[in-house]
Write a protein that holds these residues in place. Sequence first.
Motif, mmCIF file in Angstrom:
data_model
loop_
_atom_site.group_PDB
_atom_site.id
_atom_site.type_symbol
_atom_site.label_atom_id
_atom_site.label_comp_id
_atom_site.label_asym_id
_atom_site.label_seq_id
_atom_site.Cartn_x
_atom_site.Cartn_y
_atom_site.Cartn_z
ATOM 1 N N ALA A 44 0.543 -0.980 -0.181
ATOM 2 C CA ALA A 44 -0.070 0.224 -0.177
ATOM 3 C C ALA A 44 0.508 0.571 0.156
ATOM 4 O O ALA A 44 0.786 2.101 -0.758
ATOM 5 C CB ALA A 44 -0.639 -0.263 0.932
ATOM 6 N N LYS A 45 1.950 1.415 1.312
ATOM 7 C CA LYS A 45 2.561 2.106 0.822
ATOM 8 C C LYS A 45 3.753 2.742 -0.664
ATOM 9 O O LYS A 45 3.689 3.647 -1.333
ATOM 10 C CB LYS A 45 3.750 2.238 1.808
ATOM 11 N N LEU A 46 4.373 1.779 -0.728
ATOM 12 C CA LEU A 46 4.395 1.975 -2.245
ATOM 13 C C LEU A 46 3.718 2.268 -3.352
ATOM 14 O O LEU A 46 3.855 3.253 -4.195
ATOM 15 C CB LEU A 46 4.990 0.187 -2.741
ATOM 16 N N MET A 47 2.233 1.446 -3.429
ATOM 17 C CA MET A 47 0.974 1.692 -4.436
ATOM 18 C C MET A 47 0.972 3.477 -4.278
ATOM 19 O O MET A 47 1.170 4.299 -5.163
ATOM 20 C CB MET A 47 -0.562 1.467 -4.555
ATOM 21 N N SER A 48 1.274 3.634 -2.853
ATOM 22 C CA SER A 48 1.151 5.656 -2.562
ATOM 23 C C SER A 48 1.759 6.492 -3.355
ATOM 24 O O SER A 48 1.878 7.368 -4.180
ATOM 25 C CB SER A 48 0.914 5.674 -1.248
ATOM 26 N N TYR A 49 3.127 6.047 -2.845
ATOM 27 C CA TYR A 49 4.369 6.712 -2.917
ATOM 28 C C TYR A 49 4.089 6.769 -4.978
ATOM 29 O O TYR A 49 4.641 7.737 -5.503
ATOM 30 C CB TYR A 49 5.852 6.095 -3.090
ATOM 31 N N PHE A 50 4.490 4.893 -5.561
ATOM 32 C CA PHE A 50 4.144 5.485 -7.077
ATOM 33 C C PHE A 50 2.859 5.799 -8.023
ATOM 34 O O PHE A 50 3.216 7.088 -9.020
ATOM 35 C CB PHE A 50 3.971 4.208 -7.533
ATOM 36 N N ALA A 51 2.297 5.978 -6.834
ATOM 37 C CA ALA A 51 0.695 6.946 -7.241
ATOM 38 C C ALA A 51 1.131 8.885 -7.403
ATOM 39 O O ALA A 51 0.808 9.095 -8.476
ATOM 40 C CB ALA A 51 -0.347 6.882 -7.102
ATOM 41 N N VAL A 52 2.063 8.790 -5.731
ATOM 42 C CA VAL A 52 2.109 10.375 -5.762
ATOM 43 C C VAL A 52 2.617 10.917 -7.116
ATOM 44 O O VAL A 52 3.248 11.663 -8.161
ATOM 45 C CB VAL A 52 3.229 10.905 -5.084
ATOM 46 N N ALA A 53 4.311 9.261 -7.044
ATOM 47 C CA ALA A 53 5.341 10.044 -8.713
ATOM 48 C C ALA A 53 4.443 10.074 -10.006
ATOM 49 O O ALA A 53 5.290 10.415 -11.242
ATOM 50 C CB ALA A 53 5.524 9.117 -8.441
ATOM 51 N N LEU A 63 5.669 -1.482 -12.259
ATOM 52 C CA LEU A 63 6.537 -2.545 -11.174
ATOM 53 C C LEU A 63 5.292 -3.074 -9.868
ATOM 54 O O LEU A 63 5.026 -3.885 -10.000
ATOM 55 C CB LEU A 63 6.953 -2.184 -10.243
ATOM 56 N N ILE A 64 4.217 -2.105 -9.594
ATOM 57 C CA ILE A 64 3.246 -2.218 -8.821
ATOM 58 C C ILE A 64 2.167 -2.902 -9.295
ATOM 59 O O ILE A 64 1.854 -4.279 -8.980
ATOM 60 C CB ILE A 64 2.656 -0.829 -8.105
ATOM 61 N N ALA A 65 1.758 -2.697 -10.458
ATOM 62 C CA ALA A 65 0.858 -3.599 -11.042
ATOM 63 C C ALA A 65 0.974 -4.641 -11.561
ATOM 64 O O ALA A 65 0.370 -5.334 -11.897
ATOM 65 C CB ALA A 65 0.342 -2.861 -12.288
ATOM 66 N N THR A 66 2.335 -5.025 -11.521
ATOM 67 C CA THR A 66 3.102 -6.258 -12.233
ATOM 68 C C THR A 66 2.955 -7.736 -10.806
ATOM 69 O O THR A 66 2.603 -8.590 -10.464
ATOM 70 C CB THR A 66 4.306 -5.957 -12.667
ATOM 71 N N LEU A 67 3.293 -6.339 -9.600
ATOM 72 C CA LEU A 67 3.689 -7.879 -8.858
ATOM 73 C C LEU A 67 2.338 -7.461 -7.833
ATOM 74 O O LEU A 67 1.566 -9.213 -7.674
ATOM 75 C CB LEU A 67 4.067 -6.594 -7.516
ATOM 76 N N GLN A 68 1.041 -6.911 -8.353
ATOM 77 C CA GLN A 68 -0.157 -6.779 -8.020
ATOM 78 C C GLN A 68 -0.919 -8.169 -8.496
ATOM 79 O O GLN A 68 -1.455 -8.945 -8.088
ATOM 80 C CB GLN A 68 -1.368 -5.782 -7.743
ATOM 81 N N SER A 69 -0.935 -8.267 -10.274
ATOM 82 C CA SER A 69 -1.489 -9.138 -11.112
ATOM 83 C C SER A 69 -0.812 -10.580 -10.539
ATOM 84 O O SER A 69 -1.207 -11.605 -10.324
ATOM 85 C CB SER A 69 -0.774 -9.087 -12.364
ATOM 86 N N TRP A 70 1.082 -11.142 -10.494
ATOM 87 C CA TRP A 70 1.258 -11.834 -9.731
ATOM 88 C C TRP A 70 0.897 -12.118 -8.224
ATOM 89 O O TRP A 70 0.149 -13.327 -8.323
ATOM 90 C CB TRP A 70 2.964 -11.553 -9.665
ATOM 91 N N GLY A 71 0.583 -11.084 -7.410
ATOM 92 C CA GLY A 71 -0.227 -11.529 -5.815
ATOM 93 C C GLY A 71 -1.711 -12.280 -6.741
ATOM 94 O O GLY A 71 -2.636 -12.442 -5.631
ATOM 95 N N MET A 72 -2.513 -11.600 -6.992
ATOM 96 C CA MET A 72 -3.728 -12.160 -7.169
ATOM 97 C C MET A 72 -3.912 -13.122 -8.374
ATOM 98 O O MET A 72 -4.999 -14.037 -7.665
ATOM 99 C CB MET A 72 -4.427 -11.331 -8.163
ATOM 100 N N GLY A 73 -3.336 -13.894 -9.033
ATOM 101 C CA GLY A 73 -3.059 -14.400 -9.954
ATOM 102 C C GLY A 73 -2.383 -15.580 -10.520
ATOM 103 O O GLY A 73 -2.202 -16.247 -11.291
ATOM 104 N N GLY A 74 -0.676 -15.446 -9.872
ATOM 105 C CA GLY A 74 0.228 -16.492 -9.266
ATOM 106 C C GLY A 74 0.732 -16.001 -10.564
ATOM 107 O O GLY A 74 0.855 -14.965 -11.299
#
Length: 104
Positions: A44-53, A63-74
């Motif tokens: 969540a902190k990383l997502m907030s940082y990248f969203a502001v940036a 990076l965040i979208a890819t990590l979340q994709s892996w977290g949700m779908g493997g």
Amino acid sequence: MDWEEICKGVVIVGGGAGTVALAPAALAALGFTPAGIAAGSIAAKLMSYFAVANGGGVAAGGLIATLQSWGMGGLTGAATGGFAGAGGTVGWLLSTICNQTGTR
């Protein structure tokens, strides 16, 4: 066959397999869960940082979208291969270091 070489092979394969097996748990521990990004987590902190940036949004394919994709779908096939290669490389480095120092 040399037992030292067999041991080295086991460490390399174990490093690759272990990394692939532990990657989903590591992602979940960071907060990239199957239900989405966990509130108050590192993710969540990383997502907030990248969203502001990025001016208010998280970049698709970033990076965040890819990590979340892996977290949700493997992990994808390419990600699995990448993690296995990285883990195998670390296993090889460790086995090489141990063999040079005489520690077995």
